[in-house]
Design a protein around this motif. Structure first.
Motif, PDB file in Angstrom:
ATOM      1  N   SER A  48     -21.685 -51.962 -16.220  1.00  0.00           N
ATOM      2  CA  SER A  48     -20.386 -51.098 -15.458  1.00  0.00           C
ATOM      3  C   SER A  48     -20.736 -50.305 -14.159  1.00  0.00           C
ATOM      4  CB  SER A  48     -20.044 -50.423 -16.550  1.00  0.00           C
ATOM      5  OG  SER A  48     -18.722 -49.548 -16.359  1.00  0.00           O
ATOM      6  N   SER A  49     -22.126 -49.700 -14.408  1.00  0.00           N
ATOM      7  CA  SER A  49     -22.433 -48.655 -13.406  1.00  0.00           C
ATOM      8  C   SER A  49     -22.560 -49.364 -12.174  1.00  0.00           C
ATOM      9  CB  SER A  49     -23.628 -47.838 -13.818  1.00  0.00           C
ATOM     10  OG  SER A  49     -24.036 -46.925 -12.966  1.00  0.00           O
ATOM     11  N   ASN A  54     -19.520 -50.597 -10.384  1.00  0.00           N
ATOM     12  CA  ASN A  54     -18.683 -49.545  -9.670  1.00  0.00           C
ATOM     13  C   ASN A  54     -19.396 -49.079  -8.162  1.00  0.00           C
ATOM     14  OD1 ASN A  54     -17.003 -46.893  -9.713  1.00  0.00           O
ATOM     15  ND2 ASN A  54     -18.859 -45.924  -9.542  1.00  0.00           N
ATOM     16  N   ALA A  71     -26.432 -45.621  -9.128  1.00  0.00           N
ATOM     17  CA  ALA A  71     -26.149 -46.476 -10.385  1.00  0.00           C
ATOM     18  C   ALA A  71     -27.144 -46.784 -11.282  1.00  0.00           C
ATOM     19  CB  ALA A  71     -25.692 -47.725 -10.008  1.00  0.00           C
ATOM     20  N   THR A 124     -32.728 -45.366 -10.995  1.00  0.00           N
ATOM     21  CA  THR A 124     -31.526 -45.332 -10.531  1.00  0.00           C
ATOM     22  C   THR A 124     -31.377 -46.105  -9.035  1.00  0.00           C
ATOM     23  OG1 THR A 124     -31.570 -43.092  -9.636  1.00  0.00           O
ATOM     24  CG2 THR A 124     -30.598 -43.494 -11.966  1.00  0.00           C
TER      25      THR A 124
END
Length: 294
Positions: A66-67, A70, A154, A163
């Motif tokens: 999901s991250s 996005n 993300a 990340t």
């Protein structure tokens, strides 16, 4: 064995066997209904706890995906905006070169200058509009390090320690430097106000230099955004494969083999019928004692 009406060993043995068969039948039916060989820690504690841990990892992978999705949407929005701006800057370069033609009359230069102003406004509109869910990688000065100013990050793994970051490209500041701040068209006005071909060429060359610098910055940003988008897509592809592998691992641990369970069910149904018949026969055995007293 002594004959007794108080104790029927045969019936008790038949009843124990029938109870065991019914218990096995219940287990098989549960496996068929749920599709799980291990549905509870009561079935197999080791396999159940491992499966629960893997199910937790699946939830984390879903959050990572999901991250990344996005971040991909934000980045792709910025890519679309930057590509459109690069096209518009190319148009401005062409029109600016056209105004440097000594044979062009003043009215034509003014008309082209109006086109240049319109293209500049369109660029600013695209910069402001390249927004996804409140995050804009084009709008800003490019120096900010927080999400409120357009930087996006993300998750890359379920550990949460790594990340993937995509920096703000600072198109607002770059456009202001090259084209002038909103409402100020100094370079374009100089082209429109040129008294002759020589002055027009001087103004056009000055503006072309700024446009070339801006275009070079756009190319750098397009390269950075494209690389980030590909990296995100690669990570999404890996997460998808990893999710499939973990799901298969859980299935190998706890899923029931329905073909085997179906065969067991058939056998247990026959055993139940035979056990019921055996119990019936054993219950009739004490009646034979009555014949001894006739």
């Amino acid at each position: 064995m002594a004959f007794s009406v108080n104790t029927n060993a045969g019936a008790m043995a038949a009843l124990q066997s029938l109870n065991a068969t019914n218990k096995s039948m219940s287990t098989v039916q549960s496996r068929i209904n749920t599709g799980l060989n291990v549905a509870s820690t009561k079935d197999d504690s080791a396999k159940y706890t491992v499966a629960q841990t893997l199910r937790g990892d699946l939830g984390k992978l879903s959050a990572v995906t999901s991250s990344l999705n996005n971040a991909k949407s934000v980045t792709d929005t910025a890519v679309a905006g930057a590509e459109q701006i690069s096209d518009l800057v190319n148009q401005m370069k062409s029109k600016t070169l056209e105004t440097s033609d000594a044979g062009l009359d003043a009215e034509s230069r003014k008309a082209i200058a109006k086109d240049l102003s319109a293209l500049k406004k369109q660029i600013n509109t695209i910069i402001d509009g390249s927004d996804f869910n409140g995050t804009n990688l084009l709008k800003g000065d490019g120096l900010a390090a927080t999400l409120t100013n357009g930087k996006v990050s993300a998750l890359q793994s379920i550990s949460g320690t790594e990340t993937l970051k995509v920096d703000n490209q600072g198109f607002t500041a770059k456009a202001d430097t090259a084209l002038g701040v909103a409402g100020t068209d100094t370079d374009i006005d100089a082209i429109a106000a040129a008294a002759d071909g020589t002055a027009a060429k001087t103004a056009a060359d000055a503006f072309t230099g700024k446009l070339n610098t801006f275009f070079g910055e756009i190319k750098t940003s397009l390269s950075a955004l494209g690389s980030a988008s590909r990296q995100i897509e690669g990570q999404l592809s890996f997460n998808s494969k990893l999710t499939d592998v973990v799901t298969s691992g859980i299935g190998n641990l706890v899923d029931a083999d329905l073909a085997k369970e179906s065969a067991k069910l058939q056998a247990l149904q026959v055993q139940t019928q035979l056990g019921t018949q055996a119990l019936s026969i054993a219950n009739q055995a004490p009646q034979t004692i009555l014949s001894l007293f006739r």
